[in-house]
Scaffold this motif. Structure first.
Motif, PDB file in Angstrom:
ATOM      1  N   ALA A   1       0.530  -1.061  -0.061  1.00 18.75           N
ATOM      2  CA  ALA A   1       0.153  -0.047  -0.057  1.00 18.75           C
ATOM      3  C   ALA A   1       0.711   1.237  -0.214  1.00 18.75           C
ATOM      4  O   ALA A   1       0.936   2.112  -0.880  1.00 18.75           O
ATOM      5  CB  ALA A   1      -0.891   0.058   1.219  1.00 18.75           C
ATOM      6  N   ARG A   2       1.695   1.174   0.804  1.00 17.56           N
ATOM      7  CA  ARG A   2       2.989   2.292   0.978  1.00 17.56           C
ATOM      8  C   ARG A   2       3.861   2.411  -0.507  1.00 17.56           C
ATOM      9  O   ARG A   2       3.319   3.564  -0.856  1.00 17.56           O
ATOM     10  CB  ARG A   2       3.872   2.604   2.192  1.00 17.56           C
ATOM     11  N   VAL A   3       3.755   1.806  -0.994  1.00 17.89           N
ATOM     12  CA  VAL A   3       4.584   2.050  -2.451  1.00 17.89           C
ATOM     13  C   VAL A   3       3.258   2.411  -3.317  1.00 17.89           C
ATOM     14  O   VAL A   3       4.536   3.401  -4.125  1.00 17.89           O
ATOM     15  CB  VAL A   3       5.196   0.360  -2.880  1.00 17.89           C
ATOM     16  N   ALA A   4       2.789   2.192  -3.452  1.00 18.81           N
ATOM     17  CA  ALA A   4       0.927   2.191  -3.934  1.00 18.81           C
ATOM     18  C   ALA A   4       0.916   3.703  -4.326  1.00 18.81           C
ATOM     19  O   ALA A   4       1.305   4.792  -5.324  1.00 18.81           O
ATOM     20  CB  ALA A   4       0.684   1.578  -4.731  1.00 18.81           C
ATOM     21  N   ALA A   5       1.107   4.209  -2.735  1.00 20.27           N
ATOM     22  CA  ALA A   5       0.372   5.393  -2.342  1.00 20.27           C
ATOM     23  C   ALA A   5       1.309   6.838  -2.327  1.00 20.27           C
ATOM     24  O   ALA A   5       1.386   7.692  -2.925  1.00 20.27           O
ATOM     25  CB  ALA A   5      -0.200   5.313  -1.050  1.00 20.27           C
ATOM     26  N   PHE A   6       2.663   6.302  -2.717  1.00 19.85           N
ATOM     27  CA  PHE A   6       3.512   7.392  -2.509  1.00 19.85           C
ATOM     28  C   PHE A   6       4.610   6.952  -3.010  1.00 19.85           C
ATOM     29  O   PHE A   6       6.155   6.394  -3.138  1.00 19.85           O
ATOM     30  CB  PHE A   6       4.125   7.414  -1.443  1.00 19.85           C
TER      31      PHE A   6
END
Length: 513
Positions: A255-260
């Motif tokens: 989720a963090r890789v996709a969001a940021f």
């Protein structure tokens, strides 16, 4: 209502937390002006780690009954658990003001002071609490006294007090664990026999048994009985029966890789990053050298150490507004410039409260590596120091430390290897989207050739070299982490390659490098 309150108390005592929360919510609906109902709902929610949701119920209870010390203290603990230090300090002060001679108010104020590293003040509060506390309540306070003494490096004083407490306490596993952690004891020592005799108690609680098994393993290691030591360590962790957190962490990394991504992160930081504050985040997996790095930096005349607070965890949650990470832009837009600025001010206020009058404050919560994206948005001038160490060494070090269930990934080699892979994946992502913003500090390089490694670290932080940074063991500040005794020994290579005697047990970690 009293019967309902007793029933909810019983549910909480039995661990039926969800049922207790549901019944407490019903009680609040029926009695919205009852301080007791609001308080017990706050307790039910807080016991599940949902501090932000518990806060309004504690606040309401204190508003309805501002003289109840228990309500005030639990509200303070809730705020402290979110890293909202100045607000928590005000509540602990209020508790002392409302009931100056109340043992719990004095004791918990000491606990707060210890949590933020003000150890001498904490010891004074604990001393007052012990003068007033009934004998049966003194054990928990004494343990906090010992933690303070060890955090300050006052080892001989701590050892003498532990021996005195053991002599008068029938069930003394906690004291014995602390005593065994001081100095070096092997499997031929008297300490090994003392730990063995305590382990023979059939009524020993699992957590105490686990911690004693860890101490036993360390002594077996000291005698080079490595297979027995490894068995003792792994049995200690098995006793905790903690669920794995690795799968949830992998989903978070996704989720963090996709969001940021780089474009979004840059755009959001440019739009909302109005704060000129410059915190220093020292991050990495536990036992990777974060405590040593923080002590080196905070030895500088312009830097202070704020320790391990949950403030960034709270700020990241506030920024997310309860949405999935994919909705970060919508959350920030909802907050607006003023809302985001308020969150940055909460963080800055906590750091300045704990480390006042310093140009830089070190935030040494290791797992803040998860929140580098949010921190970069809030603080465009933030610096990130990622501590790295051979994963087999960090695993062995964690295995022989009393790590709680939040670190259950460190309980076996396969779990650790999987978690470490996800950590590396996330750090590689931050390097990609924030080029040059993260300084990677190798533990092995630091301890083998300290001066150039420290000079490079300070240069990254914009600090001139100071002699004090080469001698972190002289740093007078309290050390509250598991490394509190090791860092007092100065920079040395004694902990490098400690994994080698355990090599045959570590195949998953060694193959994942």
């Amino acid at each position: 209502m009293s019967n309902a309150l007793r029933h909810i108390d019983g549910l909480l005592a039995r661990g039926s937390i969800s049922e207790a929360e549901a019944q407490a919510r019903q009680l609040v609906r029926e009695n919205p002006l009852s301080a007791q109902a609001q308080f017990i709902l706050g307790i039910a929610i807080q016991s599940q780690g949902r501090f932000e949701q518990a806060e309004p119920h504690f606040a309401r209870a204190v508003t309805l009954d501002g003289k109840n010390v228990n309500y005030i203290l639990n509200y303070g603990l809730c705020l402290l658990s979110m890293g909202r230090v100045p607000e928590a300090a005000a509540l602990y002060g209020k508790a002392r003001s409302v009931a100056p001679s109340n043992v719990d108010a004095i004791w918990r104020s000491g606990s707060f002071l210890a949590r933020i590293g003000h150890m001498e003040e904490a010891l004074a509060a604990f001393s007052k609490a012990l003068e007033r506390a009934p004998e049966g309540a003194k054990h928990a306070i004494r343990l906090e006294v010992l933690d303070c003494l060890l955090s300050l490096g006052r080892v001989d004083e701590a050892r003498a007090q532990i021996e005195r407490f053991i002599a008068t306490t029938p069930h003394h596993a906690r004291y014995l664990c602390l005593l065994a952690s001081i100095g070096k004891h092997d499997a031929e020592s008297d300490m090994f026999g003392r730990v063995g005799r305590e382990l023979a108690r059939p009524d020993l609680p699992p957590v105490d048994r686990s911690d004693l098994m860890v101490r036993r393993g360390v002594m077996l290691q000291q005698s080079k009985r490595y297979d027995e030591a490894f068995a003792s360590f792994t049995e200690a962790k098995r006793l905790l029966r903690a669920p794995s957190v690795t799968a949830a962490f992998a989903r978070e990394v996704d989720a963090r890789v996709a969001a940021f991504d780089q474009e979004r992160l840059g755009r959001l930081a440019a739009k909302y990053g109005r704060s000129g504050y410059q915190p220093v985040f020292v991050v990495g997996l536990p036992r990777s050298g974060t405590t040593l790095a923080a002590q080196i930096i905070s030895a500088h005349s312009r830097a202070g150490n704020a320790g391990e607070l949950e403030t960034m965890t709270y700020c990241a949650a506030r920024l997310g507004q309860g949405r999935p990470l994919s909705g970060i832009e919508a959350s920030l837009e909802q907050l607006g410039d003023d809302g985001v600025a308020e969150i940055a001010e909460i963080y800055e206020g906590a750091m300045r409260y704990v480390a006042p009058e310093k140009a830089l404050a070190v935030d040494k919560m290791p797992l803040n590596f998860r929140f580098i994206g949010e921190a970069a948005i809030l603080f465009p001038r933030a610096r990130f120091v990622n501590c790295t160490r051979h994963p087999a060494d960090t695993f062995i070090s964690a295995l022989q430390t009393e790590m709680n269930a939040a670190h259950s990934y460190s309980y076996d080699p396969a779990g650790y290897a999987a978690y470490h892979r996800e950590y590396r994946r996330l750090m590689a992502h931050w390097d990609e989207v924030l080029p040059g913003r993260v300084f990677h500090l190798s533990y092995e390089r630091l301890v083998s050739d300290p001066e150039p490694a420290i000079a490079a670290l300070l240069d990254y932080l914009g600090l001139p070299m100071e002699e004090a940074c080469l001698h972190p063991e002289r740093n007078a500040g309290a050390v509250t982490t598991f490394s509190r005794l090791q860092v007092r020994s100065g920079i040395n290579t004694s902990s490098v390659a400690r994994w080698k005697p355990y090599e045959r047990h570590l195949k998953p970690i060694l193959e994942s490098r």
